[in-house]
Structures are given as C-alpha cells and as structure tokens.
Write an enzyme that holds these catalytic residues in place. Sequence first.
Site, mmCIF file in Angstrom:
data_model
loop_
_atom_site.group_PDB
_atom_site.id
_atom_site.type_symbol
_atom_site.label_atom_id
_atom_site.label_comp_id
_atom_site.label_asym_id
_atom_site.label_seq_id
_atom_site.Cartn_x
_atom_site.Cartn_y
_atom_site.Cartn_z
ATOM 1 N N ASP A 50 31.872 45.763 38.747
ATOM 2 C CA ASP A 50 30.513 45.352 37.959
ATOM 3 C C ASP A 50 29.900 46.765 37.321
ATOM 4 O O ASP A 50 29.500 46.683 36.354
ATOM 5 C CB ASP A 50 29.712 44.753 39.098
ATOM 6 C CG ASP A 50 30.025 43.448 39.853
ATOM 7 O OD1 ASP A 50 30.754 43.364 40.898
ATOM 8 O OD2 ASP A 50 29.521 42.588 39.587
ATOM 9 N N GLU A 73 22.734 42.618 34.378
ATOM 10 C CA GLU A 73 22.752 42.412 35.764
ATOM 11 C C GLU A 73 22.511 43.299 36.829
ATOM 12 O O GLU A 73 21.541 43.262 37.612
ATOM 13 C CB GLU A 73 23.763 41.336 36.095
ATOM 14 C CG GLU A 73 23.512 41.002 37.632
ATOM 15 C CD GLU A 73 24.830 40.137 38.194
ATOM 16 O OE1 GLU A 73 25.749 39.750 37.410
ATOM 17 O OE2 GLU A 73 24.546 40.000 39.304
ATOM 18 N N LEU A 118 30.224 41.237 35.189
ATOM 19 C CA LEU A 118 31.365 40.410 36.020
ATOM 20 C C LEU A 118 30.688 39.141 36.680
ATOM 21 O O LEU A 118 30.052 39.449 37.706
ATOM 22 C CB LEU A 118 32.030 41.541 37.115
ATOM 23 C CG LEU A 118 33.299 41.013 37.833
ATOM 24 C CD1 LEU A 118 33.917 42.160 38.519
ATOM 25 C CD2 LEU A 118 33.022 39.813 38.516
ATOM 26 N N THR A 121 31.439 37.536 41.179
ATOM 27 C CA THR A 121 31.853 38.786 41.914
ATOM 28 C C THR A 121 32.197 38.479 43.155
ATOM 29 O O THR A 121 33.180 39.053 43.703
ATOM 30 C CB THR A 121 30.738 39.771 42.125
ATOM 31 O OG1 THR A 121 30.142 40.174 40.812
ATOM 32 C CG2 THR A 121 30.897 40.948 42.946
ATOM 33 N N GLY A 216 31.441 31.068 39.793
ATOM 34 C CA GLY A 216 31.141 31.605 38.385
ATOM 35 C C GLY A 216 30.334 30.541 37.312
ATOM 36 O O GLY A 216 30.844 29.566 37.305
ATOM 37 N N LYS A 220 32.547 27.704 35.336
ATOM 38 C CA LYS A 220 32.092 26.220 35.297
ATOM 39 C C LYS A 220 31.790 25.795 33.885
ATOM 40 O O LYS A 220 32.522 24.639 33.593
ATOM 41 C CB LYS A 220 30.896 26.134 35.976
ATOM 42 C CG LYS A 220 31.060 26.554 37.695
ATOM 43 C CD LYS A 220 29.556 26.067 38.342
ATOM 44 C CE LYS A 220 29.560 26.741 39.654
ATOM 45 N NZ LYS A 220 29.780 28.059 39.977
ATOM 46 N N ASP A 243 23.417 34.775 33.549
ATOM 47 C CA ASP A 243 24.667 33.984 33.877
ATOM 48 C C ASP A 243 24.771 32.931 32.761
ATOM 49 O O ASP A 243 25.776 32.250 32.746
ATOM 50 C CB ASP A 243 24.431 33.282 35.135
ATOM 51 C CG ASP A 243 24.457 34.116 36.540
ATOM 52 O OD1 ASP A 243 23.686 34.254 37.000
ATOM 53 O OD2 ASP A 243 25.657 34.611 36.413
HETATM 54 O O1 LIG Z 1 27.352 37.642 38.465
HETATM 55 P P1 LIG Z 1 27.538 36.942 39.856
HETATM 56 O O2 LIG Z 1 26.292 37.533 40.790
HETATM 57 O O3 LIG Z 1 28.589 36.847 40.444
HETATM 58 O O4 LIG Z 1 26.724 35.548 39.454
HETATM 59 C C1 LIG Z 1 26.764 34.373 40.254
HETATM 60 C C2 LIG Z 1 25.603 33.680 40.089
HETATM 61 O O5 LIG Z 1 24.674 34.361 40.048
HETATM 62 C C3 LIG Z 1 25.404 32.481 41.073
HETATM 63 O O6 LIG Z 1 24.514 31.737 40.659
HETATM 64 C C4 LIG Z 1 26.781 31.760 41.197
HETATM 65 O O7 LIG Z 1 26.640 31.055 42.413
HETATM 66 P P2 LIG Z 1 27.514 29.659 42.328
HETATM 67 O O8 LIG Z 1 28.825 30.202 42.722
HETATM 68 O O9 LIG Z 1 26.712 29.041 43.550
HETATM 69 O O10 LIG Z 1 27.375 28.851 41.125
HETATM 70 C C5 LIG Z 1 28.029 32.837 41.168
HETATM 71 O O11 LIG Z 1 29.026 31.988 41.251
HETATM 72 C C6 LIG Z 1 28.071 33.812 40.282
HETATM 73 O O12 LIG Z 1 28.262 33.065 38.973
HETATM 74 MG MG LIG Z 2 26.703 35.881 37.338
HETATM 75 MG MG LIG Z 3 26.146 39.380 40.853
HETATM 76 MG MG LIG Z 4 27.809 39.338 37.827
#
Ligand SMILES: O=P(O)(O)O[C@H]1[C@H](O)[C@@H](O)[C@H](OP(=O)(O)O)[C@@H](O)[C@H]1O
Ligand SMILES: [Mg+2]
Ligand SMILES: [Mg+2]
Ligand SMILES: [Mg+2]
Length: 305
Positions: A50, A73, A118, A121, A216, A220, A243
């Site tokens: 990341d 992020e 990323l 994660t 992700g 999705k 996101d």
């Molecule tokens: O970039 P990251 O921190 O991996 O982004 C997260 C999102 O912030 C989080 O909302 C998502 O949660 P869900 O899996 O519950 O949809 C997560 O998958 C990552 O996209």
């Molecule tokens: Mg994200």
């Molecule tokens: Mg994150």
């Molecule tokens: Mg991220």
Amino acid sequence: MASTAPVIMRIMASSIQTAKLAGGIIRDVLKQGDLGIVDKGKNDPQTEADRSAQRCIIASLTKKFPGVKIIGEEGGSDLNVCDDWLVEDLDEEFLQKSCPAEWRDAKPEDFVIWVDPLDGTAEYTQGYVEHVTVLIGIAVKDAAVGGIIHQPFYQQPDGELGRTIWGLKGLGTGGFTHSLAPPGEFIITTTRSHSNALHQQALNAFPATKILKVGGAGFKVLQLLEGKAHAYVFATPGCKKWDTCAPEAVLEAQGGFLTDINGKNYSYNADVEHVNRQGVLASVGENHSELVYKIPRKVREAVGV
Ligand SMILES: O=P(O)(O)O[C@H]1[C@H](O)[C@@H](O)[C@H](OP(=O)(O)O)[C@@H](O)[C@H]1O
Ligand SMILES: [Mg+2]
Ligand SMILES: [Mg+2]
Ligand SMILES: [Mg+2]
C-alpha cells in the site's frame, strides 16, 4: 501530441501507466514475502505494498501535474522515490481518443485525484489476490469523471499478469469486455467482512438468487461490469471516496450508476469528508431508482446515522 492534449486526457493517459507500475510493485512485495503489515486501527491493515504503490502513484502524478490536488488513502507519502518509480510516459493509445467536449477546458485546479493504491488490503494479506485493485479516480469539480481500475493479479490469456480498465464519462470505457448479468436471476455482490443488522435488512429487501461476498470496492464493481452480478449493495458506512471515485466514473461511463444507498451521488471535491457515510449502491443495466426504493425507507434513513 501529448503536450497539446487536454489536461484530462493527459491525466488519464498518465494514470493508466502509473497504475500498471503500481501493480508491479504490489506483485513484487508479495513475492518478496515480507508484507510489513501495520494495523491502522479497527482491523484496517496497511502493507508495504500500500505504502510503496501510493508513493509511486502520487510522486509520478505530482511531478507531471503539479497544480492538481491528489488525495491518497495512506495519507502523506515520502515522494522522494527512485527514478524507476517515476512514470514518465503516457498511454499513447488512450491519447489518440477524442476528449469529450465537457471536459476539454478543465484546468489543473478543477481536478481532484483520489488514489487507493491497493484496494482490498485485507484480501491481499489473506491471499485473495483476485480481489485486489489499484484505483485512480479523477474528479472534475464535484463529479467523478474519469477512472482507472488496475488488477495486478489478473492473468491474461498469454499468461501475462495484470489488466488495466479505464472509463471516462462522455467517451466510454476500455480494457475489458462489458457484459450484463444473466436475466431471470438477481445476483448481489457485497462485503465479505463488514456486515451488520442494518446491512442485512437491506440485502433481505432484494429477491437475490445469489449473494457474492467478496473484498474490494473496485473488485465488486468489476463484477458488475463483467456481468457477474446485477447490483453491489453496501448499506453501511465503511468505504471512502478513494474506494468509489474511480469505480463510479468507470461504471457511469458504461451507463451504470454508483450512488449512496438513497440513490444520491457523492461529491468528490477536496473538502468532502472521506467516509461514504450513506453506504454504496451500484448497478449497470438495471433501473437504479427501483433498486433504491426496494430498500425500506426506515433502513435507508438509518444508514450512517
Ligand atoms: O483499500 P482498502 O482499505 O482495502 O479498502 C477497503 C474498503 O475501505 C472497505 O470498505 C472494503 O470493505 P468490504 O470488503 O466490506 O466491502 C474493503 O473490501 C476494501 O475495499
Ligand atoms: Mg479501498
Ligand atoms: Mg485500506
Ligand atoms: Mg486501499
């Protein structure tokens, strides 16, 4: 040609190349084996991938577009990166495309670039590498306009790893083959790790024939774009502007929608709060408003309160 192209076309063409380089960094960190995991709190991991991917993306885009606001992020990054991480070239194939009139005169100060270096994660640390994407979202004033979704672990038919999907509202999309989800079914893609009672009530409002629980936000949306799901339902705060900016722009360039759970578009100017407090509802090929109103009003009004 590059220097005379409209700013948005150069930002998109540079972001395509930069996302690819970031994807290589993400693969390399995994190969080296030490992810350098830091917990940002509330089970929100951050890895060396990341951090390094963000340094590469923001250093490259800042050097090329010094007047453009970039929000990543992972917060402030050390932008003194080695030359190998500074992307100089632009995607020439994209630059050949015609710029939609509505964005032609957008100036550097009109843009905000939202970077999720990323996305997915947690899934990256758990080995669900297909869920991982690099997201570069390009907002003009308030609106998500352009997006890059790079999938570092996607395997091409020739075995090469990585694919880069782009979308620009008014122009269209590239890097994938769009298809609609099968008629006669209703497949929902949603969270694998952040469910709660309210979110479950929203899911229950749909006649789902299948529910895909994946990581992700970017991944999705890829499922919607490639006909693996009819709707992405996430009736809870959790994801952030980085996101959703790129996925929203790509979806809308494809004729789809990404809104909050009430059908309202998020703003992406530099001063908005980062969390998407009213959740996410996304679809392509569906009547999006009908999806909103399938969710009981009391459930929708309770999201994010
Ligand atoms: O970039 P990251 O921190 O991996 O982004 C997260 C999102 O912030 C989080 O909302 C998502 O949660 P869900 O899996 O519950 O949809 C997560 O998958 C990552 O996209
Ligand atoms: Mg994200
Ligand atoms: Mg994150
Ligand atoms: Mg991220």
